[in-house]
Design an enzyme around this catalytic site. Sequence first.
Site, PDB file in Angstrom:
ATOM      1  N   ALA A   1      34.610  42.918  25.483  1.00 40.14           N
ATOM      2  CA  ALA A   1      34.370  41.611  25.166  1.00 40.14           C
ATOM      3  C   ALA A   1      34.348  41.213  23.720  1.00 40.14           C
ATOM      4  CB  ALA A   1      33.103  40.889  25.796  1.00 40.14           C
ATOM      5  N   ASP A   2      34.467  40.198  23.266  1.00 39.57           N
ATOM      6  CA  ASP A   2      34.613  39.941  21.738  1.00 39.57           C
ATOM      7  C   ASP A   2      34.272  38.357  21.526  1.00 39.57           C
ATOM      8  OD1 ASP A   2      34.832  41.216  19.034  1.00 39.57           O
ATOM      9  OD2 ASP A   2      35.935  39.387  18.851  1.00 39.57           O
ATOM     10  N   THR A   3      33.439  37.921  20.693  1.00 42.82           N
ATOM     11  CA  THR A   3      33.080  36.646  20.360  1.00 42.82           C
ATOM     12  C   THR A   3      33.284  36.403  18.959  1.00 42.82           C
ATOM     13  OG1 THR A   3      31.483  36.679  22.330  1.00 42.82           O
ATOM     14  CG2 THR A   3      31.287  34.944  20.633  1.00 42.82           C
TER      15      THR A   3
END
Length: 208
Positions: A80-82
């Site tokens: 995941a990446d935000t």
Amino acid sequence: MTSTHPSTTDPDLFLASASPRRAEILERMGVRFQTVPQAVDEQVLPDETPEVFVFRLALEKARAGWAGLGGHGHVPVLGADTAGVVDDTLLGKPADRDAALGMLEHLSGRTHRVLTAIAMVDGQRELTRLSLSMVTLRHLGTAEREAYWRSGEPIDKAGGYAIQGRGGVFVEQLEGSYSGVMGLPMVETHDLLTEFGIDYQSRWLAEQ
């Protein structure tokens, strides 16, 4: 390095992240997992849009996690990446005090986008999802921004604040996914778990 969480002798997945917030969300969902944190280059490529950027990093983390398992894992890897986005400028994690204070000043009294991409891979399939949320922060004075920096909370947070922590008092309005802003959108994560045939919900009644 692999970190084992409670009830993970037979994990549903591996989490390619060291984020305690993502681990907390998976635990809240009742997903069994082990962490295999991955470090990837988070530099933005030329002409790369924020959406492409978070998708790319989520996939790179998941692929790196799978490769780190020797490509022989029996369950998939989740990455995941935000990132926050304001005025088409991508806001990652602040490198230092000046960067954090600058981000907070830039976001003060304004609405910004928060993008979280997730990716799940198992050596045969690679599936992705994107969560988009709109977050409005109230006006933040200089002294308040300074005090928040001294709390230590902004340093490893995309956009320089944590909605689930003290930074939650800055949030005037949220349209979208609270868990997505935290770093792992529950609905999209559920979708990928379902796509990979992981019936984590069947344990809910047994845990009562």
